[in-house]
Design a protein around this motif. Sequence first.
Motif, PDB file in Angstrom:
ATOM      1  N   ALA A 152      32.700   6.012   6.203  1.00 51.02           N
ATOM      2  CA  ALA A 152      32.917   4.623   5.669  1.00 51.02           C
ATOM      3  C   ALA A 152      33.689   3.854   7.172  1.00 51.02           C
ATOM      4  O   ALA A 152      34.426   4.088   7.308  1.00 51.02           O
ATOM      5  CB  ALA A 152      33.032   4.331   3.829  1.00 51.02           C
ATOM      6  N   PRO A 205      30.707   0.544   6.485  1.00 53.91           N
ATOM      7  CA  PRO A 205      29.573   0.694   6.727  1.00 53.91           C
ATOM      8  C   PRO A 205      28.565  -0.346   8.524  1.00 53.91           C
ATOM      9  O   PRO A 205      27.867  -0.389   8.303  1.00 53.91           O
ATOM     10  CB  PRO A 205      28.658   0.187   5.461  1.00 53.91           C
ATOM     11  N   TYR A 206      30.243  -0.529   8.679  1.00 51.80           N
ATOM     12  CA  TYR A 206      29.783  -1.623  10.271  1.00 51.80           C
ATOM     13  C   TYR A 206      29.701  -0.835  11.678  1.00 51.80           C
ATOM     14  O   TYR A 206      29.735  -1.581  12.258  1.00 51.80           O
ATOM     15  CB  TYR A 206      30.413  -2.806   9.557  1.00 51.80           C
ATOM     16  N   ASP A 241      25.760   1.455  12.614  1.00 54.45           N
ATOM     17  CA  ASP A 241      25.150   0.373  11.739  1.00 54.45           C
ATOM     18  C   ASP A 241      23.582  -0.206  13.405  1.00 54.45           C
ATOM     19  O   ASP A 241      23.248  -0.704  12.706  1.00 54.45           O
ATOM     20  CB  ASP A 241      26.219  -1.230  11.757  1.00 54.45           C
ATOM     21  N   ARG A 257      18.748   6.905   9.278  1.00 55.22           N
ATOM     22  CA  ARG A 257      18.991   7.789   8.739  1.00 55.22           C
ATOM     23  C   ARG A 257      18.577   8.778   7.943  1.00 55.22           C
ATOM     24  O   ARG A 257      17.387   8.247   7.287  1.00 55.22           O
ATOM     25  CB  ARG A 257      20.118   6.680   7.500  1.00 55.22           C
ATOM     26  N   ARG A 317      24.751   2.985   1.616  1.00 56.42           N
ATOM     27  CA  ARG A 317      25.177   2.191   2.055  1.00 56.42           C
ATOM     28  C   ARG A 317      26.618   2.205   3.556  1.00 56.42           C
ATOM     29  O   ARG A 317      27.259   1.913   4.162  1.00 56.42           O
ATOM     30  CB  ARG A 317      25.864   1.289   1.470  1.00 56.42           C
ATOM     31  N   HIS A 318      26.570   3.968   3.284  1.00 52.43           N
ATOM     32  CA  HIS A 318      27.469   4.059   3.879  1.00 52.43           C
ATOM     33  C   HIS A 318      27.209   4.989   4.968  1.00 52.43           C
ATOM     34  O   HIS A 318      25.659   5.249   4.267  1.00 52.43           O
ATOM     35  CB  HIS A 318      28.605   4.747   3.305  1.00 52.43           C
ATOM     36  N   PHE A 319      28.010   5.540   5.859  1.00 48.26           N
ATOM     37  CA  PHE A 319      26.567   6.592   6.074  1.00 48.26           C
ATOM     38  C   PHE A 319      27.101   8.391   5.871  1.00 48.26           C
ATOM     39  O   PHE A 319      28.618   8.896   5.632  1.00 48.26           O
ATOM     40  CB  PHE A 319      27.409   6.863   8.025  1.00 48.26           C
TER      41      PHE A 319
END
Length: 214
Positions: free
Chosen positions: A112, A114-115, A136, A143, A148-150
């Motif tokens: 994190a 997520p951007y 992002d 993915r 929402r996170h990687f």
Amino acid sequence: MPNATASRPPDVRAVGVALILVLLSLGALGILSAAASTPRVETIRLGSDLPFELLVDDDGALDAQTVLTLSSTQFSSHDGPLSQGYTRAVSWLRFNPPAPRPGGAPWWLVVAPPYLDRLTVFVPGADGYTRMETGDLLPASARPVRDRHFVLPMTPDSTQPMLIRLETTSVSLLSAYFTSPEAFVSQRASSSFLWGLYFGIACVTTLLCIGLGC
């Protein structure tokens, strides 16, 4: 003479307020009960549990092989989340991954916020390093795990260093941890239930307040 107070209709507003208080109490009990029954998720956090070395690559010209061979004196040591502020420089994180899970089960690396524009992870293995990319700027379909996170599944060799290359035009922050797939799914399910309960109660109480105000 008839008793006027005996036939008095109930105060609609008082009943509405009491109902709102009951809903809020039930919601609070439900949230506390769900939180108490949720199993603690064991995580291995990058920084606090796995200290890492940081190398700032101002030109972004270094490659993984070069970073792997550099002396530790060229890095700075960190025992917490990465926080570089606004910078166009590339950040390289070098660290030893956690020990293998029983039976060779995979670890899930969760990163994190997520951007972050682009993350490149170099995972050590028996046949050399595997390069994994996320961020992002990549489509969600690319993915391996939709979240929402990687989230990157991997089985790293703990005897060799692992690398994370971070390149972003936003604030250069990075918080990461290793967890099991089972723990990750359990955590996300509990979180979704709690948020659903919260917004459901908020919606009902809002409608009741609007009704009482009319």
